[in-house]
Every structure is written in structure tokens, then in C-alpha cells.
Design a protein around this motif. Structure first.
Motif, PDB file in Angstrom:
ATOM      1  N   CYS A 198     -10.758 -31.591  33.971  1.00 36.24           N
ATOM      2  CA  CYS A 198     -10.956 -32.998  34.329  1.00 36.24           C
ATOM      3  C   CYS A 198     -12.264 -33.140  35.114  1.00 36.24           C
ATOM      4  CB  CYS A 198      -9.795 -33.513  35.175  1.00 36.24           C
ATOM      5  SG  CYS A 198      -8.188 -33.451  34.363  1.00 36.24           S
ATOM      6  N   SER A 199     -12.997 -34.205  34.861  1.00 36.79           N
ATOM      7  CA  SER A 199     -14.252 -34.397  35.581  1.00 36.79           C
ATOM      8  C   SER A 199     -13.990 -34.723  37.042  1.00 36.79           C
ATOM      9  CB  SER A 199     -15.062 -35.534  34.944  1.00 36.79           C
ATOM     10  OG  SER A 199     -14.421 -36.773  35.178  1.00 36.79           O
ATOM     11  N   ARG A 200     -14.917 -34.362  37.878  1.00 36.84           N
ATOM     12  CA  ARG A 200     -14.764 -34.603  39.324  1.00 36.84           C
ATOM     13  C   ARG A 200     -14.613 -36.082  39.618  1.00 36.84           C
ATOM     14  NH1 ARG A 200     -18.920 -32.254  43.744  1.00 36.84           N
ATOM     15  NH2 ARG A 200     -17.574 -30.426  43.449  1.00 36.84           N
ATOM     16  N   PHE A 252     -12.783 -37.571  50.786  1.00 38.51           N
ATOM     17  CA  PHE A 252     -14.025 -38.335  50.958  1.00 38.51           C
ATOM     18  C   PHE A 252     -15.147 -37.742  50.108  1.00 38.51           C
ATOM     19  CE2 PHE A 252     -18.139 -38.586  53.206  1.00 38.51           C
ATOM     20  CZ  PHE A 252     -18.356 -39.960  53.145  1.00 38.51           C
ATOM     21  N   LEU A 253     -15.356 -36.452  50.231  1.00 41.65           N
ATOM     22  CA  LEU A 253     -16.458 -35.803  49.504  1.00 41.65           C
ATOM     23  C   LEU A 253     -16.234 -35.837  47.993  1.00 41.65           C
ATOM     24  CD1 LEU A 253     -16.936 -32.760  51.906  1.00 41.65           C
ATOM     25  CD2 LEU A 253     -18.572 -34.617  51.539  1.00 41.65           C
ATOM     26  N   THR A 254     -14.980 -35.628  47.556  1.00 41.36           N
ATOM     27  CA  THR A 254     -14.689 -35.631  46.126  1.00 41.36           C
ATOM     28  C   THR A 254     -14.920 -37.006  45.512  1.00 41.36           C
ATOM     29  OG1 THR A 254     -13.002 -33.922  46.476  1.00 41.36           O
ATOM     30  CG2 THR A 254     -12.954 -35.071  44.382  1.00 41.36           C
ATOM     31  N   ILE A 255     -14.464 -38.049  46.191  1.00 37.46           N
ATOM     32  CA  ILE A 255     -14.644 -39.412  45.677  1.00 37.46           C
ATOM     33  C   ILE A 255     -16.117 -39.810  45.668  1.00 37.46           C
ATOM     34  CG2 ILE A 255     -14.193 -41.856  46.135  1.00 37.46           C
ATOM     35  CD1 ILE A 255     -11.453 -41.055  47.174  1.00 37.46           C
ATOM     36  N   VAL A 256     -16.806 -39.555  46.770  1.00 36.28           N
ATOM     37  CA  VAL A 256     -18.228 -39.924  46.865  1.00 36.28           C
ATOM     38  C   VAL A 256     -19.043 -39.204  45.802  1.00 36.28           C
ATOM     39  CG1 VAL A 256     -20.290 -39.759  48.307  1.00 36.28           C
ATOM     40  CG2 VAL A 256     -18.140 -40.530  49.313  1.00 36.28           C
ATOM     41  N   LEU A 257     -18.817 -37.903  45.649  1.00 35.84           N
ATOM     42  CA  LEU A 257     -19.567 -37.138  44.639  1.00 35.84           C
ATOM     43  C   LEU A 257     -19.175 -37.566  43.230  1.00 35.84           C
ATOM     44  CD1 LEU A 257     -19.452 -33.586  46.304  1.00 35.84           C
ATOM     45  CD2 LEU A 257     -21.459 -35.057  46.005  1.00 35.84           C
ATOM     46  N   GLY A 258     -17.893 -37.897  43.045  1.00 38.87           N
ATOM     47  CA  GLY A 258     -17.442 -38.350  41.733  1.00 38.87           C
ATOM     48  C   GLY A 258     -18.113 -39.645  41.319  1.00 38.87           C
ATOM     49  N   ASN A 274      -8.736 -37.756  29.725  1.00 39.76           N
ATOM     50  CA  ASN A 274      -8.810 -37.730  28.259  1.00 39.76           C
ATOM     51  C   ASN A 274      -9.170 -39.099  27.703  1.00 39.76           C
ATOM     52  OD1 ASN A 274      -7.836 -35.137  26.664  1.00 39.76           O
ATOM     53  ND2 ASN A 274      -6.685 -35.176  28.587  1.00 39.76           N
ATOM     54  N   ASN A 275      -8.563 -40.134  28.261  1.00 47.92           N
ATOM     55  CA  ASN A 275      -8.807 -41.492  27.798  1.00 47.92           C
ATOM     56  C   ASN A 275     -10.261 -41.908  27.992  1.00 47.92           C
ATOM     57  OD1 ASN A 275      -8.614 -44.728  28.504  1.00 47.92           O
ATOM     58  ND2 ASN A 275      -7.171 -44.086  26.907  1.00 47.92           N
ATOM     59  N   GLU A 276     -10.885 -41.380  29.040  1.00 50.19           N
ATOM     60  CA  GLU A 276     -12.281 -41.709  29.351  1.00 50.19           C
ATOM     61  C   GLU A 276     -13.271 -40.752  28.690  1.00 50.19           C
ATOM     62  OE1 GLU A 276     -14.229 -43.976  31.375  1.00 50.19           O
ATOM     63  OE2 GLU A 276     -12.468 -45.150  30.816  1.00 50.19           O
ATOM     64  N   GLY A 277     -12.760 -39.752  27.973  1.00 49.71           N
ATOM     65  CA  GLY A 277     -13.653 -38.749  27.395  1.00 49.71           C
ATOM     66  C   GLY A 277     -14.256 -37.851  28.454  1.00 49.71           C
ATOM     67  N   GLU A 278     -13.525 -37.716  29.593  1.00 52.00           N
ATOM     68  CA  GLU A 278     -14.010 -36.916  30.717  1.00 52.00           C
ATOM     69  C   GLU A 278     -13.174 -35.641  30.885  1.00 52.00           C
ATOM     70  OE1 GLU A 278     -16.512 -37.496  32.843  1.00 52.00           O
ATOM     71  OE2 GLU A 278     -17.141 -39.466  32.127  1.00 52.00           O
ATOM     72  N   GLN A 305      -5.490 -28.732  46.877  1.00 51.30           N
ATOM     73  CA  GLN A 305      -5.494 -27.674  45.872  1.00 51.30           C
ATOM     74  C   GLN A 305      -5.334 -28.251  44.470  1.00 51.30           C
ATOM     75  OE1 GLN A 305      -3.798 -27.883  48.836  1.00 51.30           O
ATOM     76  NE2 GLN A 305      -2.480 -26.096  48.959  1.00 51.30           N
ATOM     77  N   ILE A 306      -4.509 -29.295  44.337  1.00 55.40           N
ATOM     78  CA  ILE A 306      -4.306 -29.922  43.031  1.00 55.40           C
ATOM     79  C   ILE A 306      -5.613 -30.535  42.536  1.00 55.40           C
ATOM     80  CG2 ILE A 306      -3.282 -31.971  41.945  1.00 55.40           C
ATOM     81  CD1 ILE A 306      -1.406 -29.653  41.858  1.00 55.40           C
ATOM     82  N   MET A 307      -6.357 -31.154  43.434  1.00 56.59           N
ATOM     83  CA  MET A 307      -7.644 -31.743  43.052  1.00 56.59           C
ATOM     84  C   MET A 307      -8.595 -30.667  42.535  1.00 56.59           C
ATOM     85  SD  MET A 307      -8.064 -34.476  46.205  1.00 56.59           S
ATOM     86  CE  MET A 307      -9.538 -35.278  45.568  1.00 56.59           C
TER      87      MET A 307
END
Length: 423
Positions: free
Chosen positions: A281-283, A52-58, A396-400, A271-273
Motif C-alpha cells: 500500500c502506498s504511504r 503526523f509524519l506518515t500523513i504529512v509525507l503521504g 487497490n481502488n486508487e491504483g496505489e 506497526q500496522i501502518m
């Protein structure tokens, strides 16, 4: 010893001890399942809040809702293409190697499959897709329904982004909460060797290595197919952006060993996230791709399902036409998407597929009961590697993707590994 301070070494030792305990003391080992379950439950405790927190902050850090839609669309397209490729590889190799030829059904220990066949026959896939949207957000968190948490988190992130500057204080609070949950995860990971030991000891003690012999060819074929998929298909995907698959696998080796010991990809999801963010990789991409991939990009499960279906057809002498095999692929493209959200998913989804085809005896599932647990490790590891590669590709595809951060991490890993072995 300094090496024992390394989590990878401790987990590897725990797995080895688990195998030995299961082999020499099977009755005792079969009672150690609670150790593995305890660790997995501790991980599950923090999965939903972390996602939840990772998606919302992302999403809030992206700012641009069009970009959110674009990343999500690319991820789903990638998932469908790669999953279809996994299905095709499994289908081809199962037909070439033919692991089901010569298997005597009477010689293989069966089991009670009624609960799987009943659930499989009764699965309503329209209801499953409607289930994606939670009717109670709190219930989704309480039950740890990852897909429902994903949907709610995306909507929450969109709502928070639309608040603009007024939402900044809440975003800062979520940033602090995210650090708290990852600190909790750090404490839980201390018990990873215990969980790996309990899970592996239970598997060997309860099912025994002798159960592998009648279906050794099937197991060998499934493992070989997944290795081929990882080191050829996924490797080529990363090479497109000049990323080393081997370097990535070394970086996430601790998580892979935990999955191996516990037979659960959930045990390494948070842990993978965290590792993917550390890798560059960007959040925002991690928060969208990894949770979605957990339900829609199950490469290992997909390969197993198609190979198990063809295997059972070969065992019972059912000569499938090309049209029937293509129908199997079409059905599995839908049914495999529900695998992560269903308890006992492998057998239930397989039962659902066999019921839909109506040419292979569903009772054949009893043949797979003895070896399914031993193949679940391969499925889980392939699933988590597949989602790791998907995230790196989309980033990579998104430049992130921060290439400088990636190079720095690999250099630090190499230095740490050298320091361990110098001792």
C-alpha cells in the motif's frame, strides 16, 4: 532455540504464561497490570509523531490535493457502508441466537456502573464532533488525541504541499525523522512479550474464568459474529481484488497477538501502518486511511455495541419493535464514531445509547462488567483487521497498491516460516 528468536512465538508463549499465572496465582497476577500499561504507554509515546509524519509525507508525496480529497472521501464512504453492515449483522444474529434469554440478573455479579452511566447520559455529541478540530495542536500531541492529530496533520500536509519546491527540504527532514521514530518502535517491540504477559495475567487474575460462565452464550455469540464478519464480509471485500485475507492475517499475526495480549488496538497501530506499506500500500493511502479508520471504522466495537444492546433488551424482557431496532442502528451509527476518543469507551457509548433509547434499563450495564474485558480482545482484533482490509481496498481502488511487492512479501514470509520449522 531458533524459534524463540521469532517475535510471534515469544508473544504467544507470553500470553500462555499470562493465562497460567492468572489462573494459578490470581492475587499475584492481578498486580501485573503495570507491565501491560508500560508497554502500551511506550507505544502511545510514538503513535502521534508517527501518524503526523506518515500523513504529512503521504499528502506531500501525492502532490495533487484533489487526490487527497478523493481518497479521504472514498475512505469515509467505505467506513460508513461497512460499519452499517457490521451493525446489521450484529442485530440479526443477536435476534436469531437470543443470548439474553434465560439470563437471571440476580445470578450475575454486578458492579459500580455510576461513572459510566453519568458520563454516558451527559455525553454531548455535538461537542464531540466540534472536539475533532484541536484548539491547541501541541495539546493534541501531548494528550495523544488521534483524531485531532489526524486533522492537524492533514492541514499541515496540505500547507506543505502548497509550498511546492520550497517545501522539499522540510519533506526530506520529515523522511529522516520518520525513520528515527520507526527505529524507536523497533526497540519498543522487544518488550511486546512482557506487555502481552502482563495484560493477559491481569485479565485472568482479576476477573477470573468463572465470571465467563453466566454470560458464556453472549460471549460465544459476539465472538462467532466477529469471526463471521471477518471471514465472510472482509474476506469478500479483499477477494474482489484477488487478495488473500488469510495471507494478510498471517503477515500481521504478530500485531494481532500483541492486541490479544494487551486488549488494546493502540498497541499495534504504528506497526500496522508500517506493515501495510511493506505489503504494497502506498504511504499516502496508509497515512490517510489507518488513522481515520481508528476513529470512524471500528467494526468490532460496533458489533459489540449493537449485540450488547439487544442482549440487555432480552434479559429485561423488552420486546423491541422493528422501528426501535432501526432506531438503535441509527443512534449507534453516530455514537460508535466516538468510541475511540473516550476513556472507558465501550460502556460510556453503550450507556449513551441506552439513555437515548429510553426503553432498556441502563442499570443492566452491571451485567456486562465481568465479561467486558474478555470481549475487548475480540473488539480490538476485529477493529484492527477491519482497518487493515479498508486500507488495502482503498489502495487497490486508487491504483496505489504494488502487486509485485505484495507477491514478493508473501513469498519471503513463506520462506521464513519454512526456515523456522526446518530447524
Amino acid at each position: 532455540m531458533k524459534l524463540l528468536n521469532n517475535l510471534t512465538v515469544r508473544v504467544l508463549l507470553a500470553i500462555t504464561l499470562g493465562i497460567l499465572t492468572g489462573y494459578f496465582f490470581p492475587e499475584t497476577a492481578a498486580k501485573l497490570k503495570p507491565l501491560g500499561d508500560l508497554f502500551i504507554n511506550l507505544i502511545k509515546m510514538v503513535i502521534a509523531p508517527i501518524i503526523f509524519l506518515t500523513i504529512v509525507l503521504g499528502i506531500s508525496n501525492m502532490g495533487d490535493l484533489k487526490k487527497v480529497g478523493r481518497v479521504g472521501g472514498k475512505a469515509l464512504l467505505y467506513f460508513e457502508i461497512v460499519t452499517t453492515g457490521a451493525l446489521a449483522i450484529g442485530l440479526i444474529l443477536a435476534n436469531v441466537i437470543r443470548p439474553g434469554d434465560g439470563v437471571q440478573t440476580a445470578a450475575v455479579k454486578g458492579g459500580d456502573i455510576s461513572k459510566y452511566t453519568e458520563q454516558g447520559a451527559g455525553m454531548d455529541w455535538t461537542e464531540f464532533f466540534l472536539h475533532i478540530v484541536p484548539n491547541n495542536a501541541i495539546k493534541a500531541f501531548a494528550e495523544g488525541d488521534i483524531l485531532q492529530v489526524l486533522v492537524f496533520s492533514m492541514l499541515f500536509g496540505v500547507g506543505l504541499t502548497r509550498m511546492g519546491e520550497k517545501g522539499k527540504p522540510l519533506i526530506q527532514t520529515f523522511e529522516r525523522l520518520s525513520k528515527v521514530f520507526f527505529n524507536i518502535l523497533g526497540v519498543v517491540m522487544v518488550l511486546a512479550p512482557l506487555g502481552a504477559f502482563g495484560g493477559m495475567a491481569f485479565t485472568i487474575g482479576k476477573y477470573g474464568l468463572s465470571t465467563l460462565l453466566p454470560l458464556a452464550k453472549l460471549m460465544g455469540t459476539v465472538y462467532a459474529t466477529m469471526i463471521l464478519f471477518i471471514f465472510v464480509i472482509l474476506n469478500l471485500i479483499l477477494r474482489y481484488y484477488k487478495i488473500s485475507l488469510w495471507a494478510v492475517l498471517k503477515f500481521i499475526k504478530e500485531e494481532l497477538l500483541i492486541v490479544l495480549g494487551t486488549s488494546s488496538s493502540e498497541s499495534a497501530l504504528p506497526q500496522i501502518m508500517d506493515k501495510l506499506e511493506t505489503l504494497g500500500c502506498s504511504r499516502s493511502v496508509v497515512g490517510l486511511v489507518v488513522p481515520a479508520g481508528y476513529s470512524f471504522n471500528l467494526d468490532g466495537t460496533t458489533i459489540y455495541l449493537v449485540m450488547a444492546t439487544i442482549f440487555l433488551a432480552q434479559v429485561f424482557g423488552v420486546d423491541l419493535t422493528l422501528g426501535q431496532e432501526l432506531t438503535i442502528i441509527g443512534i449507534l451509527m453516530v455514537t460508535s464514531k466516538g468510541a475511540a476518543g473516550v476513556t472507558g469507551s465501550g460502556f460510556i457509548v453503550l450507556a449513551s445509547t441506552l439513555t437515548a433509547i429510553k426503553v432498556i434499563p441502563v442499570e443492566g450495564l452491571a451485567l456486562l462488567l465481568g465479561v467486558d474485558r474478555f470481549m475487548s480482545e475480540a473488539r480490538s482484533i476485529t477493529n484492527i483487521i477491519g482497518n487493515t482490509v479498508a486500507t488495502i481496498f482503498i489502495a487497490n481502488n486508487e491504483g496505489e497498491f504494488d502487486r509485485t511487492k505484495y507477491e514478493r512479501v508473501l513469498k519471503r514470509e513463506a520462506e521464513n516460516e519454512l526456515a523456522d520449522y526446518k530447524y
